[in-house]
Design an enzyme around this catalytic site. Structure first.
Site, PDB file in Angstrom:
ATOM      1  N   HIS A   1      -5.405  -3.907  -2.254  1.00  0.00           N
ATOM      2  CA  HIS A   1      -6.551  -3.740  -1.369  1.00  0.00           C
ATOM      3  C   HIS A   1      -7.566  -4.876  -1.516  1.00  0.00           C
ATOM      4  O   HIS A   1      -8.763  -4.602  -1.656  1.00  0.00           O
ATOM      5  CB  HIS A   1      -7.260  -2.409  -1.663  1.00  0.00           C
ATOM      6  CG  HIS A   1      -6.399  -1.206  -1.451  1.00  0.00           C
ATOM      7  ND1 HIS A   1      -6.634   0.006  -2.042  1.00  0.00           N
ATOM      8  CD2 HIS A   1      -5.292  -1.033  -0.683  1.00  0.00           C
ATOM      9  CE1 HIS A   1      -5.714   0.882  -1.652  1.00  0.00           C
ATOM     10  NE2 HIS A   1      -4.879   0.265  -0.832  1.00  0.00           N
TER      11      HIS A   1
HETATM   12  C1  LIG Z   1       2.194  -3.734  -0.154  1.00  0.00           C
HETATM   13  C2  LIG Z   1       0.922  -3.187   0.433  1.00  0.00           C
HETATM   14  C3  LIG Z   1       0.707  -1.799   0.406  1.00  0.00           C
HETATM   15  C4  LIG Z   1      -0.462  -1.279   0.954  1.00  0.00           C
HETATM   16  N1  LIG Z   1      -0.589   0.077   1.081  1.00  0.00           N
HETATM   17  C5  LIG Z   1      -1.616   0.582   1.812  1.00  0.00           C
HETATM   18  C6  LIG Z   1      -1.646   1.952   2.174  1.00  0.00           C
HETATM   19  O1  LIG Z   1      -0.742   2.729   1.869  1.00  0.00           O
HETATM   20  N2  LIG Z   1      -2.705   2.396   2.898  1.00  0.00           N
HETATM   21  C7  LIG Z   1      -3.729   1.579   3.269  1.00  0.00           C
HETATM   22  O2  LIG Z   1      -4.685   2.042   3.892  1.00  0.00           O
HETATM   23  N3  LIG Z   1      -3.717   0.264   2.936  1.00  0.00           N
HETATM   24  C8  LIG Z   1      -2.668  -0.250   2.276  1.00  0.00           C
HETATM   25  N4  LIG Z   1      -2.598  -1.584   2.029  1.00  0.00           N
HETATM   26  C9  LIG Z   1      -3.743  -2.431   2.446  1.00  0.00           C
HETATM   27  C10 LIG Z   1      -3.866  -2.610   3.950  1.00  0.00           C
HETATM   28  O3  LIG Z   1      -2.596  -2.661   4.560  1.00  0.00           O
HETATM   29  C11 LIG Z   1      -4.672  -3.887   4.222  1.00  0.00           C
HETATM   30  O4  LIG Z   1      -5.962  -3.746   3.646  1.00  0.00           O
HETATM   31  C12 LIG Z   1      -4.870  -4.183   5.691  1.00  0.00           C
HETATM   32  O5  LIG Z   1      -3.632  -4.211   6.360  1.00  0.00           O
HETATM   33  C13 LIG Z   1      -5.593  -5.521   5.848  1.00  0.00           C
HETATM   34  O6  LIG Z   1      -5.713  -5.825   7.211  1.00  0.00           O
HETATM   35  P1  LIG Z   1      -6.194  -7.272   7.657  1.00  0.00           P
HETATM   36  O7  LIG Z   1      -6.268  -7.231   9.146  1.00  0.00           O
HETATM   37  O8  LIG Z   1      -7.403  -7.638   6.900  1.00  0.00           O
HETATM   38  O9  LIG Z   1      -5.047  -8.276   7.168  1.00  0.00           O
HETATM   39  P2  LIG Z   1      -3.482  -8.277   7.405  1.00  0.00           P
HETATM   40  O10 LIG Z   1      -3.036  -6.982   7.981  1.00  0.00           O
HETATM   41  O11 LIG Z   1      -2.857  -8.727   6.146  1.00  0.00           O
HETATM   42  O12 LIG Z   1      -3.263  -9.364   8.555  1.00  0.00           O
HETATM   43  C14 LIG Z   1      -3.424 -10.746   8.408  1.00  0.00           C
HETATM   44  C15 LIG Z   1      -2.410 -11.424   9.319  1.00  0.00           C
HETATM   45  O13 LIG Z   1      -2.759 -12.780   9.462  1.00  0.00           O
HETATM   46  C16 LIG Z   1      -1.588 -13.569   9.359  1.00  0.00           C
HETATM   47  N5  LIG Z   1      -2.004 -14.897   8.927  1.00  0.00           N
HETATM   48  C17 LIG Z   1      -2.522 -15.243   7.729  1.00  0.00           C
HETATM   49  N6  LIG Z   1      -2.819 -16.547   7.690  1.00  0.00           N
HETATM   50  C18 LIG Z   1      -2.486 -17.055   8.893  1.00  0.00           C
HETATM   51  C19 LIG Z   1      -2.558 -18.347   9.451  1.00  0.00           C
HETATM   52  N7  LIG Z   1      -3.067 -19.384   8.770  1.00  0.00           N
HETATM   53  N8  LIG Z   1      -2.105 -18.542  10.723  1.00  0.00           N
HETATM   54  C20 LIG Z   1      -1.605 -17.494  11.430  1.00  0.00           C
HETATM   55  N9  LIG Z   1      -1.506 -16.238  10.929  1.00  0.00           N
HETATM   56  C21 LIG Z   1      -1.957 -16.012   9.676  1.00  0.00           C
HETATM   57  C22 LIG Z   1      -0.746 -12.828   8.366  1.00  0.00           C
HETATM   58  O14 LIG Z   1       0.607 -13.200   8.418  1.00  0.00           O
HETATM   59  C23 LIG Z   1      -0.997 -11.387   8.768  1.00  0.00           C
HETATM   60  O15 LIG Z   1      -0.106 -10.948   9.764  1.00  0.00           O
HETATM   61  C24 LIG Z   1      -1.458  -2.157   1.489  1.00  0.00           C
HETATM   62  C25 LIG Z   1      -1.230  -3.527   1.515  1.00  0.00           C
HETATM   63  C26 LIG Z   1      -0.053  -4.044   1.015  1.00  0.00           C
HETATM   64  C27 LIG Z   1       0.183  -5.517   1.087  1.00  0.00           C
END
Ligand SMILES: Cc1cc2nc3c(=O)[nH]c(=O)nc-3n(C[C@H](O)[C@H](O)[C@H](O)COP(=O)(O)OP(=O)(O)OC[C@H]3O[C@@H](n4cnc5c(N)ncnc54)[C@H](O)[C@@H]3O)c2cc1C
Length: 531
Positions: A468
């Site tokens: 997280h």
């Molecule tokens: C293994 C794991 C288990 C988890 N389990 C849970 C759970 O059970 N429940 C829960 O609530 N949360 C869980 N989480 C946490 C939750 O999924 C994340 O906090 C949330 O998805 C974050 O969302 P975000 O939009 O900030 O980033 P992300 O969903 O990570 O999205 C970022 C995106 O940007 C892309 N990206 C990055 N850099 C670039 C770039 N330079 N150019 C183009 N694209 C790029 C990435 O590939 C990715 O697709 C878990 C996370 C992980 C990794």
């Protein structure tokens, strides 16, 4: 070099970015380019147990690691992050937790108008489709399908009864009026299939003529002209491309990559940028700071009563039965979230709300995520609002190089005290008389470890995060804030950050739901300023 112009460019198709792409294209008025570094999908991303297959899979995961540190006894700790459409929502544990009202009220008290619980609740309600709970708190018509876990049976009944013995009441909706208590997990799973933002938000928007989704596109830098953001530079298969934004660029690359992209673009701490030969466009001290995560020991119990855990229920040929069961009902081991039961408890009387989270996994693992030969249970526990904070900064000027992740875990005394209290509470529940039928024996840390110092040493030697990371482009108006309350990057026009990195503090639970809410709220703000 190809160059095109769109109204909006969104970098990252994860939990927040996919939501933005859907909402900004819905009216048909605006053209949107969604850039995603990863691939469109992975076969395991639709099957819940695929979580265990993707957690160390380079085809769908950035596979970052932390730096060796004192709080981890100089170990590196895995920092998995989704690298495909849906981002981390396509590889996560599918546990659905909003957090406490107090989390968002704290954000508002820190000076972020519009982020109190009252303000964010309509977005939480609008994003979900959940059949249970009270209407005042829950949504029934949103794109994200949320359900109650399909698990049930003696282990869960025993745990709920054991918690009751310790004064922890059953709560059937920890995302409702109050979080406190023990209850079965709400999940982003429907009929045995993962509900990622790729499935729930991007698939319905895919055919919009005004949305272009470009996968395999690594965004390498923002194009800046003075204090204005004009667009982005990205590569596809190593070939350089440019895109221009008529209105705004929205960075939703997640808590690891969003600060990295700002730094690569010359926005950040001047000393760090100069050290790596990057021209300083805009000095912003908070970029990459304020990293927070949940640092969680994995406590383990062997279970001698036969047939109760998945170590027993999926042993040898019984795995065939699990596969059949999943194929016909969507249930069983293959349809499982990361943990089917959880509790939110107070470390001591007198607190306003829970400060500890506990989740139970009905099996033991070995060699990473393989089922252990022994039968047992894993219990994960951590402070809900950890105070230790670290940083994520570039280590080179190369966009494809992993940044340096420093958590500083257990550097705050508060986190040490609450972690110890959490482990004591777990031992209390596992030792309650309602658990007697399981014939459970603690094997990690093991009953021999009792003193605070010994237990903390064990935590340092074995704990991992629960994935997280947040806070590295925090929202606020102090000298460490990166974005304002409208998620606009301080000092730069036409540039917002919208993802888990903007959280000023951790929410009291898993971070997917709040990240999706941030995507929803960001979309509403962008559309409002466009009107
Ligand atoms: C293994 C794991 C288990 C988890 N389990 C849970 C759970 O059970 N429940 C829960 O609530 N949360 C869980 N989480 C946490 C939750 O999924 C994340 O906090 C949330 O998805 C974050 O969302 P975000 O939009 O900030 O980033 P992300 O969903 O990570 O999205 C970022 C995106 O940007 C892309 N990206 C990055 N850099 C670039 C770039 N330079 N150019 C183009 N694209 C790029 C990435 O590939 C990715 O697709 C878990 C996370 C992980 C990794």
């Amino acid at each position: 070099m190809e160059s095109q112009t769109y109204d909006y460019i969104i970098v990252g198709a994860g939990s927040a970015g996919a939501v933005l792409a859907n909402r900004l294209t819905a009216s048909g008025k605006y053209s949107v380019l969604l850039l995603e570094a990863g691939r469109p999908s992975h076969p395991w991303s639709r099957v819940p147990i695929g979580f265990a297959r993707l957690i160390d899979n380079p085809k769908a995961n950035w596979l970052y690691e932390s730096e060796p540190e004192e709080g981890s006894a100089q170990r590196t700790i895995p920092v998995p992050r989704g690298k495909l459409l849906g981002g981390s929502s396509s590889i996560n544990g599918m546990v659905f937790v909003r957090g406490q009202a107090q989390d968002f009220d704290t954000w508002a008290q820190l000076g972020n108008r519009g982020w109190s619980y009252r303000d964010v609740l309509p977005h939480f309600r609008a994003m979900e489709n959940y059949d249970e709970g009270e209407d005042e708190f829950r949504g029934r018509d949103g794109p994200l399908r949320v359900t109650d876990t399909s698990e049930g049976g003696p282990i869960y009944d025993a745990l709920i009864a054991a918690a009751a013995e310790r004064g922890i009441a059953h709560n059937s909706d920890y995302n409702g009026a109050v979080q406190e208590g023990i209850g079965m997990t709400q999940v982003t799973i429907n009929k045995g299939r993962r509900m990622s933002t790729a499935y729930c938000y991007l698939d319905p928007a895919r055919d919009c003529a005004n949305l272009r989704i470009q996968t395999g596109a690594l965004t390498e830098a923002l194009i800046l002209d003075g204090t204005k953001c004009l667009g982005v530079r990205y590569t596809i298969d190593g070939v350089a491309q440019e895109a221009h934004a008529g209105r705004e660029v929205i960075v939703s690359a997640g808590a690891v990559n969003s600060p990295q992209l700002l730094e690569l673009s010359g926005i950040g701490q001047p000393e760090i940028l100069k050290r790596h030969g990057i021209e300083v466009h805009h000095a912003l001290a908070g970029v990459g700071e304020n990293l927070r995560d949940h640092y969680a020991p994995r406590m383990m119990w062997k279970v001698y009563a036969p047939g109760l855990t998945y170590n027993d229920k999926a042993r040898g040929v019984k795995m065939v039965w699990q596969a059949l069961r999943y194929a016909t009902t969507g249930k069983g081991l293959l349809g499982l979230p990361a943990s089917p039961v959880r509790a939110y408890v107070r470390s001591r009387e007198g607190l306003d709300s829970p400060d500890i989270g506990i989740s139970w996994i009905p099996f033991l693992v070995q060699d990473g995520y393989k089922l252990h030969n022994d039968s047992g249970m894993t219990v994960i526990t951590h402070p809900l609002r950890s105070e230790s904070s670290g940083s994520i900064h570039i280590g080179t000027d190369k966009p494809d190089a992993p940044p340096a992740i420093r958590f500083n875990f257990l550097s705050a005394e508060y986190d040490c005290q609450i972690t110890l209290a959490a482990m004591e509470i777990v031992r209390g529940i596992m030792g309650a008389s309602a658990m007697a039928g399981l014939k459970a024996e603690e094997i990690a840390p093991g009953p021999a470890l009792q003193g605070d110092d010994e237990l903390l040493d064990w935590v340092k030697a074995t704990a991992e995060t629960v994935y997280h990371p947040v806070g590295t482009c925090k929202m606020g108006n102090d000298d460490r804030a990166v974005v304002d309350e409208n998620l606009r990057v301080h000092g730069i026009q036409n540039l917002r950050v919208a993802d888990a990195s903007i959280m000023p503090t951790l929410t009291s639970g898993n971070t997917n739901a709040p990240s999706i809410m941030i995507g929803e709220k960001a979309a509403a703000m962008v559309l409002e300023s466009a009107a």
